[in-house]
Design a protein around this motif. Structure first.
Motif, mmCIF file in Angstrom:
data_model
loop_
_atom_site.group_PDB
_atom_site.id
_atom_site.type_symbol
_atom_site.label_atom_id
_atom_site.label_comp_id
_atom_site.label_asym_id
_atom_site.label_seq_id
_atom_site.Cartn_x
_atom_site.Cartn_y
_atom_site.Cartn_z
ATOM 1 N N SER A 76 10.344 -9.100 4.817
ATOM 2 C CA SER A 76 9.326 -9.431 3.965
ATOM 3 C C SER A 76 8.054 -9.166 4.680
ATOM 4 C CB SER A 76 9.639 -11.157 3.788
ATOM 5 O OG SER A 76 10.433 -11.370 3.057
ATOM 6 N N THR A 77 7.302 -8.429 4.166
ATOM 7 C CA THR A 77 5.993 -8.122 4.746
ATOM 8 C C THR A 77 5.159 -7.825 4.041
ATOM 9 O OG1 THR A 77 4.938 -6.841 6.826
ATOM 10 C CG2 THR A 77 6.597 -5.628 5.346
ATOM 11 N N THR A 78 3.643 -8.138 4.141
ATOM 12 C CA THR A 78 2.466 -7.610 3.547
ATOM 13 C C THR A 78 1.778 -6.415 4.051
ATOM 14 O OG1 THR A 78 1.179 -9.325 3.966
ATOM 15 C CG2 THR A 78 2.400 -9.467 1.955
ATOM 16 N N LYS A 79 2.121 -6.170 5.284
ATOM 17 C CA LYS A 79 1.279 -5.636 6.220
ATOM 18 C C LYS A 79 2.008 -4.093 6.205
ATOM 19 C CE LYS A 79 0.972 -9.244 9.473
ATOM 20 N NZ LYS A 79 1.416 -9.917 10.648
ATOM 21 N N PRO A 80 0.895 -3.142 6.251
ATOM 22 C CA PRO A 80 1.241 -1.693 6.051
ATOM 23 C C PRO A 80 2.398 -1.053 7.191
ATOM 24 C CG PRO A 80 -1.096 -1.963 5.810
ATOM 25 C CD PRO A 80 -0.449 -3.173 6.172
HETATM 26 P P1 ADP Z 1 5.154 -8.894 10.170
HETATM 27 O O1 ADP Z 1 4.121 -9.360 10.812
HETATM 28 O O2 ADP Z 1 5.793 -7.676 10.660
HETATM 29 O O3 ADP Z 1 4.675 -8.484 8.792
HETATM 30 P P2 ADP Z 1 6.500 -11.434 10.122
HETATM 31 O O4 ADP Z 1 7.858 -11.857 9.508
HETATM 32 O O5 ADP Z 1 5.824 -11.964 11.155
HETATM 33 O O6 ADP Z 1 6.382 -9.724 9.780
HETATM 34 O O7 ADP Z 1 5.345 -11.864 8.880
HETATM 35 C C1 ADP Z 1 5.793 -11.599 7.654
HETATM 36 C C2 ADP Z 1 4.834 -11.880 6.661
HETATM 37 O O8 ADP Z 1 4.181 -13.136 6.493
HETATM 38 C C3 ADP Z 1 3.435 -11.077 6.932
HETATM 39 O O9 ADP Z 1 3.516 -9.742 6.740
HETATM 40 C C4 ADP Z 1 2.195 -11.769 6.394
HETATM 41 O O10 ADP Z 1 2.351 -11.281 4.924
HETATM 42 C C5 ADP Z 1 3.048 -13.051 6.369
HETATM 43 N N1 ADP Z 1 2.585 -14.223 7.135
HETATM 44 C C6 ADP Z 1 2.886 -14.549 8.353
HETATM 45 N N2 ADP Z 1 1.972 -15.223 8.897
HETATM 46 C C7 ADP Z 1 0.978 -15.484 8.356
HETATM 47 C C8 ADP Z 1 -0.348 -16.295 8.045
HETATM 48 N N3 ADP Z 1 -0.623 -17.104 9.228
HETATM 49 N N4 ADP Z 1 -1.181 -16.011 7.226
HETATM 50 C C9 ADP Z 1 -0.934 -15.379 6.249
HETATM 51 N N5 ADP Z 1 0.129 -14.689 6.032
HETATM 52 C C10 ADP Z 1 1.118 -14.712 6.945
#
Ligand code: ADP
Length: 387
Positions: free
Chosen positions: A341-345
Motif C-alpha cells: 500500500s503506497t502512494t509514493k512513486p
Molecule cells: P512507503 O513509504 O514505501 O510508501 P509505508 O508502508 O511506510 O511505505 O507507507 C505506506 C504509505 O502510507 C505511504 O506511501 C503514504 O502514502 C502513507 N503514509 C505513511 N505515513 C504517512 C504520513 N505521516 N502522512 C501521510 N501519509 C503517510
C-alpha cells in the motif's frame, strides 16, 4: 593592582612603568606567556614565564626558569618527536610556531596544550620565541565526545538502514512466496487429478509420462516456495530492558540524518518511564520509518512539524508520532498496514506492514489515530517491564 590603578597605569606608563603593566597583563591573560630561547649549541632556557604556568604545568615559574627540561619531561613520549620537530622547523625557517600536544602533570592529570609563538634570530645565532600556551583540554574533550557521538550515530544509522533493507527484502520475499504458494498447491492438485483421470491407451502412452514429469516439477516448485516462506518467517528477537526515551531520541537524530531539515521536530518525553523489553535495532527501525514517512509527507509544507511524544500508561509505554501534513490518502487508508500500500512513486509500501509485525512481535500494537487532524498520527504501545 586595583582596577583604578590599572586604568591609571594604562593612561600613563610612567606611574607604574611599562614593565609592571606588561607583567600584570601577562599574569592575567588566560594561559601562560613566555619567552623561550634555543641557543645555537642546542641548549635552551626560559627567559620569562608568566604566573599562568602554575595552573598549566603545576610548577612555579621560578623552577621553570632554572630548568626548562621540566616542561619537556611532562610531554607524553608519543607526542615528543612531533613537538621537537615543530620547534626545530620554526627555528630553522623562522616560521610562526603553532603546535598542539599532551602533557602529564605532576599530579597525574592529562592535559592538551596549544602553543603559538613568533621566532626571532639572535645575534649569537640562537632563536628566541615570544610564545603563548593555552590549556585546551576542555575543548579537545568536547570534540572527542562529539566525534564519539557522531561515530555512534553513524553506526546506528548504518545498522538501521541494513536492518530495514534486510527486513524489506525478507517481507517482499515472504509475501511473494505467500502469493504463489496457493496457485502452486492448486497446480499440484490439478495435475494429480489429471493423472488419475487419464486412461493410457497403450503401456508407453507419452501423456502419462508428461503428466508424471509435470507433477514432479510442480511438487518441487511448491516445496521450494514452502521452504522460502519458513526461511523468512519472523525469527526470535532478543528482548532487553530499554529506556524508550533514549531509543526515541536516537531514532529522531538518525531520521534527521544530520542534515538541516525543513521540519521542526518537537519532543515531549515523559519522565520516569518504566523500562520496556525491546530489540533496540528493530524498534528503532520502526521509529525511523514512521518519522521519515512524516518528513516525506511534509515535504513542501510551510510550518511543517512533527511531534514525538512518549507517555507512561503504567502497563505500557506509548510512543506517538504525529505531523501536520496532508494526512493519509483516503485511497489506501483501509489497507494502510498491508504490504504494497503506497502512494509514493518509488515506494515499496512495505514499511508500515513490517513495522506493525515488529511491534506485534514485541506483544505491542501499532495503530493509526483516526481522530488526529490535520495530518497523520501513529501510536505505538509497548509492554513495560514491571518485574
Ligand atoms: P512507503 O513509504 O514505501 O510508501 P509505508 O508502508 O511506510 O511505505 O507507507 C505506506 C504509505 O502510507 C505511504 O506511501 C503514504 O502514502 C502513507 N503514509 C505513511 N505515513 C504517512 C504520513 N505521516 N502522512 C501521510 N501519509 C503517510
Amino acid at each position: 593592582m586595583s582596577d583604578e590603578d590599572r586604568n591609571k597605569a594604562s593612561e600613563d606608563h610612567s606611574v607604574y612603568g611599562a614593565d609592571t603593566l606588561f607583567r600584570d597583563l601577562a599574569d592575567n591573560l588566560p594561559g601562560a606567556v613566555f619567552r623561550y630561547v634555543l641557543n645555537a649549541d642546542g641548549t635552551d632556557f626560559i627567559e620569562y614565564m608568566s604566573d599562568g604556568c602554575l595552573a598549566i604545568w603545576e610548577v612555579d615559574a621560578t623552577v621553570l626558569k632554572n630548568d626548562p627540561t621540566v616542561l619537556w619531561g611532562m610531554i607524553l613520549p608519543e607526542d615528543l618527536p612531533d613537538m621537537q620537530m615543530s620547534v626545530m622547523s620554526s627555528a630553522q625557517n623562522l616560521t610562526h610556531w603553532t603546535h598542539t600536544w599532551r602533557i602529564r602533570t605532576p599530579s597525574g592529570s592529562l592535559k592538551w596544550l596549544e602553543g603559538r609563538g613568533q621566532p626571532r634570530r639572535l645575534e649569537d645565532g640562537g632563536t628566541l620565541w615570544n610564545s603563548m600556551i593555552l590549556d585546551i583540554t576542555d575543548r579537545m574533550e568536547a570534540q572527542a565526545a562529539i566525534s564519539e557521538r557522531d561515530r555512534g550515530l553513524a553506526m546506528l544509522r548504518r545498522q538501521i538502514a541494513s536492518a530495514s533493507k534486510a527486513s524489506a527484502l525478507g517481507a517482499l520475499t515472504a509475501s511473494i512466496a505467500h502469493e504463489v504458494n496457493q496457485p502452486f498447491a492448486a497446480l499440484v492438485n490439478y495435475l494429480h487429478a489429471a493423472k488419475n483421470l487419464h486412461k493410457p491407451a497403450t503401456a508407453d502412452d507419452p501423456v502419462s509420462g508428461i503428466l508424471g514429469d509435470a507433477l514432479d516439477q510442480a511438487d518441487r516448485a511448491s516445496n521450494i516456495v514452502k521452504r522460502v516462506r519458513s526461511l523468512f518467517e519472523q525469527g526470535d528477537i532478543e528482548l532487553v530492558p530499554n529506556d524508550v526515551n533514549v531509543l526515541v531520541e536516537e531514532a529522531v537524530v538518525a531520521a534527521e540524518g544530520g542534515a538541516a531539515h525543513h521540519v521542526t521536530v518537537v519532543r515531549d518525553y515523559a519522565e520516569n518511564l518504566p523500562q520496556c523489553p525491546l530489540d533496540r535495532l528493530e524498534i528503532q527501525q520502526v521509529l525511523v520509518n514512521l518519522i521519515r514517512n512524516s518528513f516525506e509527507a511534509l515535504d513542501g509544507s510551510d510550518e511543517a512539524s512533527v511531534l514525538v511524544r512518549t507517555r507512561n500508561l503504567n502497563d505500557f509505554v506509548e510512543v506517538r508520532i504525529s505531523d501536520n501534513g496532508p494526512g493519509i490518502d483516503a485511497a489506501i487508508v483501509d489497507d494502510l498496514f498491508e504490504p504494497f500500500s503506497t502512494t509514493k512513486p518509488g515506494g515499496t509500501g512495505l514499511g508500515l506492514s513490517i513495522s506493525r509485525s515488529i511491534i506485534e512481535a514485541h506483544n505491542g500494537t501499532l495503530t493509526l489515530d483516526l481522530n488526529h487532524s490535520p495530518g497523520a498520527a501513529f501510536v505505538i504501545a509497548l509492554p513495560a517491564d514491571l518485574s
